[in-house]
Design an enzyme around this catalytic site. Structure first.
Site, mmCIF file in Angstrom:
data_model
loop_
_atom_site.group_PDB
_atom_site.id
_atom_site.type_symbol
_atom_site.label_atom_id
_atom_site.label_comp_id
_atom_site.label_asym_id
_atom_site.label_seq_id
_atom_site.Cartn_x
_atom_site.Cartn_y
_atom_site.Cartn_z
ATOM 1 N N CYS A 1 0.814 -1.226 0.000
ATOM 2 C CA CYS A 1 0.000 0.000 0.000
ATOM 3 C C CYS A 1 0.842 1.268 0.000
ATOM 4 O O CYS A 1 0.512 2.237 -0.686
ATOM 5 C CB CYS A 1 -0.987 -0.011 1.160
ATOM 6 S SG CYS A 1 -0.280 -0.277 2.794
ATOM 7 N N ASP B 1 -7.437 5.627 -1.266
ATOM 8 C CA ASP B 1 -7.139 4.397 -0.539
ATOM 9 C C ASP B 1 -6.695 3.309 -1.515
ATOM 10 O O ASP B 1 -7.438 2.943 -2.414
ATOM 11 C CB ASP B 1 -8.398 3.946 0.216
ATOM 12 C CG ASP B 1 -8.147 2.782 1.141
ATOM 13 O OD1 ASP B 1 -7.037 2.210 1.113
ATOM 14 O OD2 ASP B 1 -9.066 2.441 1.912
ATOM 15 N N HIS C 1 -6.264 0.182 -0.854
ATOM 16 C CA HIS C 1 -6.607 -1.145 -0.343
ATOM 17 C C HIS C 1 -7.803 -1.764 -1.052
ATOM 18 O O HIS C 1 -8.807 -2.148 -0.448
ATOM 19 C CB HIS C 1 -6.858 -1.067 1.163
ATOM 20 C CG HIS C 1 -5.671 -0.608 1.945
ATOM 21 N ND1 HIS C 1 -5.429 0.722 2.212
ATOM 22 C CD2 HIS C 1 -4.656 -1.303 2.492
ATOM 23 C CE1 HIS C 1 -4.304 0.826 2.912
ATOM 24 N NE2 HIS C 1 -3.817 -0.382 3.089
#
Length: 398
Positions: free
Chosen positions: A77, A279, A281
């Site tokens: 990430c 994000d 993820h």
């Protein structure tokens, strides 16, 4: 593992309840140096956020290093966030901050070329493969989580091999940005217009060029400036909040890398005391170049509602990013820092004119001598022995 990953594949919604998720307020939203009035400019805000390149976990790419992982889910990430910050710098460099993206609309060739720099292949200069393998030289095993400072060091070294974008990447040390060092790194001496075959003499300096004492004219190598910071011990110190938010207002802003322990986000702006972030993820399938040489970019733009978090929940280890295409942009940034950051008693970072005398001499980073060139330079971790640059005195740890 594959079944678990497939559960999250292609989790992309089309701005579900996007407008309702933002409060009805007269406050300004700041996104990478641009302001939007939430009450009247929600559509512009939506368009501005969706134009940022969004990099997420991917699966089914070729194994890293030949035998390594074929997905970065669970560990990549921060690398993806580093890619997003760098991609924004390249967008500003080639297309400008005001460039906008529309779904299924033909984009400039520079956009496609930027996107191809980040594909999950070992021959792409900023791929997950190159970043993970370069991280070995920073003490990170392939598959190990990076911190903000580590990803900044990796980007600096990979940029040395990127001749097309030709960025100067400066990563500050000890919470200090040195103006003299940056200008030494970014000022370059192009060949004279009158005598294209001649090289400028060694005695010619950027200072005497600026005074008009020579036919040579100094040029500015576009600057990616990354400032790794520790804004507290276990949590962010509230005294840094206002200065941190001011950085998103600067026209040179590339946002910030950070998040929570082992959970990285790319912060692109703020609303009140809430940070807005992209994000990484979400796990999507590897996308490659198509037969016509273009990349299907639908999964590289966040078409879901961007998330927010209270700034006080931010982990204190962060890295700010700024892009200065021309020297005047850097001079303007220095002025803004003097006005908005250095006015605080407890300063977030320092900006100094001269190289500190107790530091080792500054030597602009140069591409190491390796047997291959361009994006194919790292095929094994053995080649990383060439990358012992000037980081021995880096004291900020992650």
């Amino acid at each position: 593992m594959e079944s678990v990953l497939s559960k999250y594949e292609d989790q992309i919604t089309i701005f579900t309840d996007y407008l309702e998720e933002y409060p009805d307020t007269d406050e300004l939203v700041w996104i990478l140096g641009k302001q939007h009035l939430l009450k009247t400019e929600k559509s512009k805000l939506l368009s501005d956020i969706s134009a940022r390149l969004w990099f997420t976990y991917r699966r089914k790419f070729s194994p890293i290093g030949g035998t390594g992982p074929s997905s970065d889910a669970g560990w990549g990430c921060m690398l993806r966030c580093g890619q997003m910050m760098l991609a924004q710098a390249l967008i500003c460099r080639h297309l400008g901050r005001d460039w906008s993206w529309e779904k299924q609309k033909e984009q400039p060739k520079e956009y496609q070329r930027i996107l191809q720099c980040f594909l999950d292949r070992k021959d792409c200069c900023y791929s997950i493969h190159q970043m993970a393998q370069m991280g070995v030289g920073e003490g990170k095993s392939i598959g190990e989580w990076f911190g903000p400072n580590t990803v900044a060091q990796v980007l600096k070294k990979l940029a040395l091999f990127d001749e097309w974008n030709s960025l100067a990447v400066y990563v500050s040390m000890d919470n200090t940005v040195v103006i003299e060092d940056i200008k030494k790194m970014c000022r370059v001496l192009p060949l004279s217009i009158d005598t294209p075959g001649d090289r400028p003499p060694d005695s010619l300096t950027a200072s005497n060029q600026s005074k008009g004492t020579s036919a040579y004219c100094s040029a500015w190598k576009p600057l990616l400036l990354i400032v790794p910071l520790r804004l507290g011990i276990n949590q962010i110190n509230p005294v840094y909040v206002d200065a941190f938010k001011e950085c998103f207002k600067m026209p040179q802003s590339l946002g910030a890398l950070g998040g929570k322990p082992n959970n990285a986000y790319y912060f692109i702006g703020f609303l009140g005391d809430e940070l807005i972030f992209l994000d990484p993820h979400t796990t999507q399938t590897f996308v490659d170049t198509e037969e016509n040489g273009t990349v299907n970019d639908q999964t590289f733009h966040c078409l879901q509602s961007p998330q927010r978090m209270n700034i006080l929940n931010l982990d204190p280890s962060v890295a700010l990013g700024f892009f200065c295409k021309e020297e005047k942009d850097f001079d303007n940034w220095c002025s803004l820092v003097q006005k908005e950051i250095l006015k605080e008693n407890l300063r977030m970072f320092e900006l100094v004119q001269k190289h500190p005398s107790h530091w080792p001499p500054f030597v602009p980073p140069a591409k190491p001598e390796v047997t291959t060139t361009g994006a194919e330079f790292i095929d094994s971790t053995e080649q990383l022995e060439e990358f012992d640059l000037e980081e021995d005195f880096e004291i900020l740890s992650v």
